[in-house]
Design a protein around this motif. Structure first.
Motif, short mmCIF file in Angstrom:
data_model
loop_
_atom_site.label_atom_id
_atom_site.label_comp_id
_atom_site.label_asym_id
_atom_site.label_seq_id
_atom_site.Cartn_x
_atom_site.Cartn_y
_atom_site.Cartn_z
N ASN A 118 0.85 -1.19 0.00
CA ASN A 118 0.00 0.00 0.00
C ASN A 118 0.89 1.25 0.00
O ASN A 118 2.12 1.14 -0.03
N ASN A 119 0.26 2.41 0.04
CA ASN A 119 1.04 3.63 -0.06
C ASN A 119 1.73 4.04 1.23
O ASN A 119 2.32 5.12 1.32
N ARG A 120 1.68 3.19 2.24
CA ARG A 120 2.48 3.47 3.44
C ARG A 120 3.94 3.07 3.24
O ARG A 120 4.80 3.38 4.06
N PHE A 121 4.21 2.36 2.16
CA PHE A 121 5.55 1.90 1.85
C PHE A 121 6.12 2.75 0.73
O PHE A 121 5.50 2.92 -0.32
N LEU A 122 7.35 3.27 0.96
CA LEU A 122 8.01 4.09 -0.05
C LEU A 122 9.45 3.63 -0.19
O LEU A 122 10.20 3.61 0.79
N ALA A 123 9.82 3.26 -1.41
CA ALA A 123 11.19 2.81 -1.66
C ALA A 123 11.89 3.79 -2.58
O ALA A 123 11.28 4.35 -3.51
N GLU A 124 13.17 4.00 -2.30
CA GLU A 124 13.98 4.87 -3.14
C GLU A 124 15.35 4.23 -3.35
O GLU A 124 15.80 3.43 -2.51
N ARG A 125 15.97 4.62 -4.42
CA ARG A 125 17.34 4.15 -4.68
C ARG A 125 18.14 5.33 -5.21
O ARG A 125 18.06 5.68 -6.37
N THR A 126 18.89 5.90 -4.33
CA THR A 126 19.63 7.13 -4.62
C THR A 126 20.80 6.87 -5.54
O THR A 126 21.71 6.10 -5.20
N GLY A 127 20.80 7.53 -6.71
CA GLY A 127 21.92 7.42 -7.64
C GLY A 127 22.22 6.02 -8.09
O GLY A 127 23.33 5.72 -8.54
#
Lengths: 112, 112
Positions: free
Chosen positions: B62-71
């Motif tokens: 759901n939208n409570r989870f946020l993933a990022e991968r910097t560079g």
């Protein structure tokens, strides 16, 4: 729907007693079947990749085989250090993604 | 060669709080994956990065989870606000193209 089923759920062997673990799968197009070993508190450790029916891979006491519907992980003359959970995963070629679909694993205990 | 690393190894938070998990993949691996294992269930896919781009996020609950991968290097997975059902072990993995995935040791998240 893609599905992976592993059996048995748990297996106890005496040291030296050979056996096989099963991984049955249903995918639209197989893009690899992967075997992993997982020790308690650790991440899965890669063992083998199989891509086509009839393919076999070996490493020490382990041998993995593949048919169009299932894979077997044969353990010959196991030792206590082979005790672990063995996981099977597949990639589906038609899904357009690289993601793994895992089975629930087989917990293997080898008794000295 | 260093393997996949994850931080923290264990996190205990209260319902409603925020937690951020970090993953450092194997150097040179463009593909990075997040998976989760909930108690008694199989390991399930969450999402897949190719470099800094999200290739597949079909497994995010759901939208409570946020993933990022910097560079295109390390990745973070933030859960905000955390719910009880988010408890489990979160694994990160990395790979070169369609080759096998290498897993980190996991982060055990407990939401109370």
């Amino acid at each position: 729907e893609d599905q992976v089923t592993q059996s048995p759920e748990a297996l106890r062997l005496q040291e030296g007693e050979s056996s096989s673990l099963n991984c049955s799968y249903t995918v639209s197009g197989l893009r690899g079947l992967f075997w992993y070993r997982q020790d308690p508190g650790k991440g899965p450790e890669f063992l083998f990749t199989l891509y086509s029916a009839g393919e076999e891979k070996e490493k020490e006491r382990l041998k993995a085989t593949l048919t169009k519907k299932e894979s077997f992980l044969h353990i010959t003359a196991p030792k206590p250090e082979d005790s672990a959970t063995y996981l099977c995963a597949v990639r589906d070629a038609t899904s357009g993604t690289y993601k793994y679909i895992f089975g629930t694993g087989t917990r293997l205990k080898v008794l000295a | 060669e260093a393997g996949v690393t994850q931080f923290p190894s264990h996190s205990v938070i209260e319902k409603g709080q925020t937690v951020t998990l970090r993953c450092d993949p194997i150097s040179g691996h463009d593909n990075l994956y997040w998976y989760r294992r909930v108690m008694g269930k199989e390991i399930k896919f969450l999402l897949h990065f190719v470099k800094e781009s999200k290739q597949d996020e079909s497994g995010m609950p759901n939208n409570r989870f946020l993933a990022e991968r910097t560079g295109g290097t390390y990745s973070t997975l933030k859960v905000q606000p955390a719910e009880l059902e988010d408890s489990g072990v979160y694994f990160c993995a990395s790979s070169q193209g369609l080759a096998e995935e290498y897993f980190g040791p996991g982060t055990r998240l407990t939401v109370t």
